[in-house]
Enzyme design. Sequence first.
Site, PDB file in Angstrom:
ATOM      1  CB  CYS A 146       7.157   2.559   6.972  1.00  0.00           C
ATOM      2  SG  CYS A 146       8.235   1.330   6.281  1.00  0.00           S
ATOM      3  CG  HIS A 195       4.872   3.838   4.137  1.00  0.00           C
ATOM      4  ND1 HIS A 195       6.084   4.230   3.605  1.00  0.00           N
ATOM      5  CD2 HIS A 195       4.939   2.489   4.294  1.00  0.00           C
ATOM      6  CE1 HIS A 195       6.847   3.154   3.457  1.00  0.00           C
ATOM      7  NE2 HIS A 195       6.181   2.091   3.864  1.00  0.00           N
ATOM      8  CG  ASN A 207       8.565   0.402   1.676  1.00  0.00           C
ATOM      9  OD1 ASN A 207       8.923   1.435   2.240  1.00  0.00           O
ATOM     10  ND2 ASN A 207       7.969  -0.591   2.311  1.00  0.00           N
TER      11      ASN A 207
END
Length: 321
Positions: free
Chosen positions: A111, A248, A278
């Site tokens: 990420c 993020h 996500n």
Amino acid sequence: MGLKITQTAHYVPPKVVTNDDLAAMMDTSDEWISSRTGIKQRHLAQQEQTSDLAIKVAKQLLKQANCSADQVDFIIVATMSPDYLTPSTAAIVQGAIGANGALAFDLNAACSGFVYALAAADKLLTTYRRGIVIGAEVLSKLVDWQERSTAVLFGDGAGGVLVEQSPEQSLIAEDLTTYGQEGSTLTAGYQPVNSAFNKDEAAAHKHYFEMDGRAVYRFATHEVPNSIERALAKTDWQLADVDWFVLHQANGRILTSIAHHLGANEQKFLSNVAKYGNTSAASIPLLLDEAVAAGKIQPGQKLILSGFGGGLTAGTIAIIF
Ligand code: ACO
């Protein structure tokens, strides 16, 4: 000489899966997912591979810039869910768009991947003139749809930027960190040994996400504020000078906690986690493009881009958009 972001774009696969859709498949609820994560829905790829999403973004960037593919010098795709180990997703994109003179490689920092890739692009731009940096993920390939603790969190998508050499440096500071000793906290995509004499059958389930959610939560809420403070210390900006925090998108509660740890105005933390879940390396460029298209992010504004996740990794960039 420095890096300038001159275009942004994103693409998500059309299929939308709501929390209620997941609740019909497994023992979960919209109430649990919304209250713990802020996620309401995610887009999931049906036929499209990671490279398909990335190719759409690359073509869109070139179209917006009125730029031909042979003017692109490099392509970096940040991904933890490539089509293949080889060829790289970036090489597939290079071939598909006909960027015949461009070097191309994938970068995997989970990420944090897009932030790491922008930092790498900044160094390449001391030699090269123009590049494409994309974050693209089909994380649904790595999701165990029987495991509610991870299945509800992830989504598929891609976002990217066109970056060009510029006389003024707009990437003002970076802070990239890796904590490899904590790597087992979040794993996916294990490649079992497969010699002629020893097949590791027991490892089959390690293909899917395995995560100590609370440990990752603690890591994000402590390490990201520290990373942002270290990056800011390398600039002449004060915290209040930052126009937008583009972080993020893993969990809405993590964003709130980071804002509080920093003592920053939470209204400056952009978020679209409710729509996409996500999407790992794709989340920051996807959010960036949406905020640019909405007119929130304007040229000349001061941005903090910060990613965190598998590795464990974290990365922050201070950039003038
Ligand atoms: N639906 C309903 N109940 C659930 C679900 C679900 N989907 N998942 C877990 N539960 C239950 C658990 O079984 C547990 O029940 P119990 O108390 O009876 O044992 C209870 O809910 C609490 O579970 P926890 O895991 O303790 O829940 P927590 O409050 O820690 O929230 C979460 C979990 C949302 C995953 C949180 O820990 C988190 O956000 N962590 C960070 C994750 C993250 O950011 N990952 C980024 C990775 S990025 C990358 O690199 C790919």
